[in-house]
Design a protein around this motif. Structure first.
Motif, PDB file in Angstrom:
ATOM      1  N   ILE A  30      -7.279 -13.280 -11.706  1.00  9.53           N
ATOM      2  CA  ILE A  30      -7.759 -12.077 -12.679  1.00  9.53           C
ATOM      3  C   ILE A  30      -6.759 -10.973 -12.580  1.00  9.53           C
ATOM      4  CG2 ILE A  30      -9.594 -10.821 -13.388  1.00  9.53           C
ATOM      5  CD1 ILE A  30     -11.643 -12.938 -12.549  1.00  9.53           C
ATOM      6  N   VAL A  31      -6.325 -10.497 -13.489  1.00  7.10           N
ATOM      7  CA  VAL A  31      -5.210  -9.405 -13.372  1.00  7.10           C
ATOM      8  C   VAL A  31      -6.000  -8.078 -13.033  1.00  7.10           C
ATOM      9  CG1 VAL A  31      -4.152  -7.748 -14.860  1.00  7.10           C
ATOM     10  CG2 VAL A  31      -3.757 -10.157 -15.475  1.00  7.10           C
ATOM     11  N   GLY A  32      -5.637  -7.544 -11.909  1.00  2.00           N
ATOM     12  CA  GLY A  32      -6.086  -6.193 -11.349  1.00  2.00           C
ATOM     13  C   GLY A  32      -7.429  -6.511 -10.527  1.00  2.00           C
ATOM     14  N   ALA A  33      -7.800  -7.796 -10.253  1.00  2.00           N
ATOM     15  CA  ALA A  33      -9.037  -7.991  -9.385  1.00  2.00           C
ATOM     16  C   ALA A  33      -9.270  -7.523  -7.957  1.00  2.00           C
ATOM     17  CB  ALA A  33      -9.526  -9.466  -9.751  1.00  2.00           C
ATOM     18  N   GLY A  34      -7.901  -7.359  -7.435  1.00  2.00           N
ATOM     19  CA  GLY A  34      -7.851  -7.133  -6.185  1.00  2.00           C
ATOM     20  C   GLY A  34      -7.993  -5.661  -5.712  1.00  2.00           C
ATOM     21  N   ILE A  35      -8.003  -4.900  -6.915  1.00  2.00           N
ATOM     22  CA  ILE A  35      -7.897  -3.325  -6.546  1.00  2.00           C
ATOM     23  C   ILE A  35      -9.277  -2.824  -6.078  1.00  2.00           C
ATOM     24  CG2 ILE A  35      -7.769  -1.143  -7.923  1.00  2.00           C
ATOM     25  CD1 ILE A  35      -5.661  -2.332  -9.695  1.00  2.00           C
ATOM     26  N   ALA A  36     -10.351  -3.266  -6.453  1.00  2.00           N
ATOM     27  CA  ALA A  36     -11.680  -2.910  -6.181  1.00  2.00           C
ATOM     28  C   ALA A  36     -12.012  -3.358  -4.796  1.00  2.00           C
ATOM     29  CB  ALA A  36     -12.867  -3.250  -7.101  1.00  2.00           C
ATOM     30  N   PRO A  37     -11.773  -4.663  -4.428  1.00  2.00           N
ATOM     31  CA  PRO A  37     -11.873  -5.268  -3.051  1.00  2.00           C
ATOM     32  C   PRO A  37     -11.312  -4.479  -2.083  1.00  2.00           C
ATOM     33  CG  PRO A  37     -11.883  -7.092  -4.502  1.00  2.00           C
ATOM     34  CD  PRO A  37     -11.631  -5.912  -5.331  1.00  2.00           C
ATOM     35  N   ALA A  38      -9.969  -4.150  -2.335  1.00  2.00           N
ATOM     36  CA  ALA A  38      -9.169  -3.578  -1.496  1.00  2.00           C
ATOM     37  C   ALA A  38      -9.607  -1.938  -1.286  1.00  2.00           C
ATOM     38  CB  ALA A  38      -7.436  -3.397  -1.739  1.00  2.00           C
ATOM     39  N   THR A  39     -10.356  -1.557  -2.061  1.00  2.00           N
ATOM     40  CA  THR A  39     -10.736  -0.170  -2.138  1.00  2.00           C
ATOM     41  C   THR A  39     -12.181  -0.308  -1.267  1.00  2.00           C
ATOM     42  OG1 THR A  39      -9.840   0.421  -4.282  1.00  2.00           O
ATOM     43  CG2 THR A  39     -11.571   1.928  -3.126  1.00  2.00           C
ATOM     44  N   GLY A  40     -12.790  -1.761  -1.598  1.00  6.58           N
ATOM     45  CA  GLY A  40     -13.936  -1.475  -0.494  1.00  6.58           C
ATOM     46  C   GLY A  40     -13.442  -1.848   0.996  1.00  6.58           C
ATOM     47  N   ALA A  41     -12.544  -2.745   1.105  1.00  4.36           N
ATOM     48  CA  ALA A  41     -12.058  -2.902   2.435  1.00  4.36           C
ATOM     49  C   ALA A  41     -11.559  -1.491   3.069  1.00  4.36           C
ATOM     50  CB  ALA A  41     -10.991  -3.701   2.724  1.00  4.36           C
ATOM     51  N   ALA A  42     -11.073  -0.636   2.642  1.00  2.00           N
ATOM     52  CA  ALA A  42     -10.432   0.762   3.201  1.00  2.00           C
ATOM     53  C   ALA A  42     -11.994   1.364   3.365  1.00  2.00           C
ATOM     54  CB  ALA A  42      -9.868   1.325   2.137  1.00  2.00           C
ATOM     55  N   LEU A  43     -12.841   1.393   2.416  1.00  2.00           N
ATOM     56  CA  LEU A  43     -14.097   2.039   2.497  1.00  2.00           C
ATOM     57  C   LEU A  43     -14.806   1.556   3.957  1.00  2.00           C
ATOM     58  CD1 LEU A  43     -16.503   4.052   2.050  1.00  2.00           C
ATOM     59  CD2 LEU A  43     -17.250   2.154   0.402  1.00  2.00           C
ATOM     60  N   GLY A  51     -14.873   3.538  11.438  1.00  2.00           N
ATOM     61  CA  GLY A  51     -14.163   4.563  12.293  1.00  2.00           C
ATOM     62  C   GLY A  51     -13.005   3.835  12.778  1.00  2.00           C
ATOM     63  N   THR A  52     -12.384   2.865  12.303  1.00  4.90           N
ATOM     64  CA  THR A  52     -11.464   2.140  12.575  1.00  4.90           C
ATOM     65  C   THR A  52      -9.915   2.742  11.894  1.00  4.90           C
ATOM     66  OG1 THR A  52     -11.263   0.490  11.014  1.00  4.90           O
ATOM     67  CG2 THR A  52     -12.516   0.021  13.070  1.00  4.90           C
ATOM     68  N   ASP A  53      -8.921   2.445  12.112  1.00  9.69           N
ATOM     69  CA  ASP A  53      -7.831   3.166  11.431  1.00  9.69           C
ATOM     70  C   ASP A  53      -7.082   1.961  10.671  1.00  9.69           C
ATOM     71  OD1 ASP A  53      -6.611   1.987  13.640  1.00  9.69           O
ATOM     72  OD2 ASP A  53      -5.181   3.426  14.285  1.00  9.69           O
ATOM     73  N   GLN A  54      -7.756   1.099  10.249  1.00 12.98           N
ATOM     74  CA  GLN A  54      -7.204  -0.219   9.388  1.00 12.98           C
ATOM     75  C   GLN A  54      -6.751   0.291   8.130  1.00 12.98           C
ATOM     76  OE1 GLN A  54     -10.546  -2.326  10.692  1.00 12.98           O
ATOM     77  NE2 GLN A  54      -9.319  -3.982  10.449  1.00 12.98           N
ATOM     78  N   VAL A  55      -5.574   0.053   7.600  1.00 13.73           N
ATOM     79  CA  VAL A  55      -5.194   0.253   6.220  1.00 13.73           C
ATOM     80  C   VAL A  55      -5.424  -0.941   5.403  1.00 13.73           C
ATOM     81  CG1 VAL A  55      -3.378   1.049   4.797  1.00 13.73           C
ATOM     82  CG2 VAL A  55      -3.928   2.085   7.202  1.00 13.73           C
ATOM     83  N   ALA A  56      -5.739  -0.846   3.973  1.00 14.85           N
ATOM     84  CA  ALA A  56      -5.707  -1.944   3.292  1.00 14.85           C
ATOM     85  C   ALA A  56      -4.789  -1.505   2.067  1.00 14.85           C
ATOM     86  CB  ALA A  56      -7.325  -1.902   2.254  1.00 14.85           C
ATOM     87  N   VAL A  57      -4.033  -2.565   1.835  1.00 15.54           N
ATOM     88  CA  VAL A  57      -2.922  -2.715   0.783  1.00 15.54           C
ATOM     89  C   VAL A  57      -2.980  -3.592  -0.156  1.00 15.54           C
ATOM     90  CG1 VAL A  57      -0.556  -3.345   0.353  1.00 15.54           C
ATOM     91  CG2 VAL A  57      -1.336  -2.079   2.484  1.00 15.54           C
ATOM     92  N   CYS A  58      -3.094  -2.957  -1.672  1.00 14.12           N
ATOM     93  CA  CYS A  58      -3.394  -4.103  -2.741  1.00 14.12           C
ATOM     94  C   CYS A  58      -2.308  -4.097  -3.567  1.00 14.12           C
ATOM     95  CB  CYS A  58      -4.583  -3.431  -3.556  1.00 14.12           C
ATOM     96  SG  CYS A  58      -4.801  -4.268  -5.199  1.00 14.12           S
ATOM     97  N   VAL A  64      -4.751  -7.210   3.320  1.00  8.76           N
ATOM     98  CA  VAL A  64      -3.882  -7.219   1.980  1.00  8.76           C
ATOM     99  C   VAL A  64      -4.641  -7.858   0.924  1.00  8.76           C
ATOM    100  CG1 VAL A  64      -1.854  -8.493   1.050  1.00  8.76           C
ATOM    101  CG2 VAL A  64      -1.754  -7.240   3.306  1.00  8.76           C
ATOM    102  N   LEU A  65      -4.482  -7.638  -0.234  1.00  9.81           N
ATOM    103  CA  LEU A  65      -5.094  -8.315  -1.430  1.00  9.81           C
ATOM    104  C   LEU A  65      -4.062  -8.480  -2.395  1.00  9.81           C
ATOM    105  CD1 LEU A  65      -7.852  -6.541  -0.556  1.00  9.81           C
ATOM    106  CD2 LEU A  65      -8.861  -8.433  -2.230  1.00  9.81           C
ATOM    107  N   GLY A  66      -3.759  -9.778  -2.867  1.00 10.18           N
ATOM    108  CA  GLY A  66      -2.885  -9.954  -3.862  1.00 10.18           C
ATOM    109  C   GLY A  66      -3.143 -10.183  -5.055  1.00 10.18           C
ATOM    110  N   THR A  67      -2.146 -10.971  -5.837  1.00 14.45           N
ATOM    111  CA  THR A  67      -2.398 -11.257  -7.210  1.00 14.45           C
ATOM    112  C   THR A  67      -2.152 -12.964  -7.383  1.00 14.45           C
ATOM    113  OG1 THR A  67       0.080 -11.421  -7.639  1.00 14.45           O
ATOM    114  CG2 THR A  67      -1.007  -9.270  -7.718  1.00 14.45           C
ATOM    115  N   HIS A  68      -2.147 -13.329  -8.709  1.00 11.87           N
ATOM    116  CA  HIS A  68      -1.697 -14.518  -8.884  1.00 11.87           C
ATOM    117  C   HIS A  68      -0.366 -15.349  -8.311  1.00 11.87           C
ATOM    118  CE1 HIS A  68      -0.530 -12.346 -12.414  1.00 11.87           C
ATOM    119  NE2 HIS A  68       0.506 -13.235 -12.298  1.00 11.87           N
ATOM    120  N   ARG A  69       0.337 -14.260  -7.955  1.00 15.64           N
ATOM    121  CA  ARG A  69       1.631 -14.688  -7.674  1.00 15.64           C
ATOM    122  C   ARG A  69       1.891 -13.819  -6.158  1.00 15.64           C
ATOM    123  NH1 ARG A  69       5.369 -15.369 -11.366  1.00 15.64           N
ATOM    124  NH2 ARG A  69       4.300 -13.870 -12.710  1.00 15.64           N
ATOM    125  N   SER A  70       1.052 -14.729  -5.280  1.00 13.47           N
ATOM    126  CA  SER A  70       0.897 -13.960  -3.893  1.00 13.47           C
ATOM    127  C   SER A  70       1.334 -14.661  -2.676  1.00 13.47           C
ATOM    128  CB  SER A  70      -0.704 -13.725  -3.497  1.00 13.47           C
ATOM    129  OG  SER A  70      -0.800 -12.580  -3.864  1.00 13.47           O
TER     130      SER A  70
END
Length: 326
Positions: free
Chosen positions: A115-128, A134-141, A61-67
């Protein structure tokens, strides 16, 4: 897991935990005990709880300034979280993250971000990383609707779609981009409509209804976990307090806020559903609230009694540029 009395009671308790934690954090901020800025999550509890109730401990999970709500919904300890807000050594980040950078790596809650929207790239990276291992972990941003106007939103979702990554993008559209109504700055009414540009499903959901959020998130998370790629979820929600401490809220009326509190409180919504199905008695309701009140009181006691970090800690956990030889 299908909808059940047990699940609803767990979600109900989790929402109360977030609500009372936030209200106490606000009180402690006014008393001068909480360090730094504070952005309250009250009113938006159904989004964090509805989504995170579908996650495993090893999902990201990655969040925002309100997390704070995202952390608590993922399972973070309220005592350590309160200590983190106090800047104490017993906090989830040893007092070095505070409210806007709160994290709990033991739960794969990879952190909040100012930073607004700063978690989107790391969440995508965690999913990558999950896909490469080869795990089935899911990332949520989680991110606000203002992030949909930033390049990181388009870059992250574009790559998530291209590589069919196990990631779910959750936009918490609380109607305002800080102090500006979304309708004043956005052409599209719904952020979920932007999903079509990236050939992924897009769903707009009532963010004040925890069951509706839960069911939409369950489908999206199961799709991601089974190799179906990303989903963009827009949860239409509302924050009951200002953007941050000291916000005079001149951009909205007290009547508007009161209407949302009265008619669209997610805690009231879930309580009404459970009462209608005879899944929650008045005695059980009182017991849940009393239990959470005791938990938050203990969290404050823990934070009060915890030590501040030692002065020697100021140089640890800090990455500095390497010095050139010469």
């Amino acid at each position: 897991m299908s909808l059940s009395a047990e699940l609803c009671r767990t979600m109900y308790k989790d929402m109360w935990r977030i609500r009372l934690f936030e209200e106490e954090a606000n009180r402690q901020t006014n008393l001068g005990n909480v360090m730094g800025a504070l952005h309250m999550y009250c009113g938006e509890e159904a989004v964090a709880v509805g989504v995170c109730s579908n996650l495993r401990k090893d999902d990201y999970v990655l969040g925002t300034h309100r997390s704070h709500g995202h952390c608590l919904a993922k399972g973070a300890d309220s005592r350590q979280m309160m200590a983190e807000l106090y800047g104490k050594a017993t906090g989830t980040c040893a007092g070095k993250g505070g409210s806007m950078h709160i994290a709990d790596f033991s739960l794969n809650m990879l952190g909040a971000n100012g930073i607004v929207g700063a978690g989107i790239a790391p969440a995508t990276g965690a999913a990558l990383a999950s896909k490469m291992r080869g795990t089935d972990q899911v990332a949520v941003c989680f991110f606000g609707d203002g992030a949909a106007a930033r390049g990181t939103f388009h870059e992250g979702i574009g790559l998530g779609s291209l590589w069919k990554l196990p990631v779910v993008y959750v936009c918490e559209n609380n109607q305002y981009q800080q102090w500006v109504p979304r309708m004043n700055v956005a052409v599209l009414d719904s952020v979920s409509d932007m999903a079509g540009a990236y050939a992924i499903p897009g769903v707009s959901v009532n963010g004040q209804d925890p069951i509706e959020v839960y069911e939409v998130a369950r489908e999206a998370i199961n799709r991601a976990r089974s190799g179906g790629g990303p989903t963009l979820i827009e949860a239409r929600t509302y924050r009951f307090y200002g953007h941050s401490l000291g916000d005079e809220q001149q951009y909205r009326t007290p009547e508007e806020v009161e209407a949302w509190r009265t008619d669209h409180d997610p805690i009231k919504t879930l309580r009404a559903l459970m009462a209608d199905r005879q899944w929650l008695t008045d005695q059980e309701d009182t017991a849940i609230q009393d239990e959470v009140k005791d938990e938050i009181a203990n969290a404050v006691k823990f934070a009060d009694e915890s030590p501040f970090p030692d002065a020697a800690e100021v140089t640890t956990d800090v990455l500095a540029p390497a010095q050139e030889a010469g």
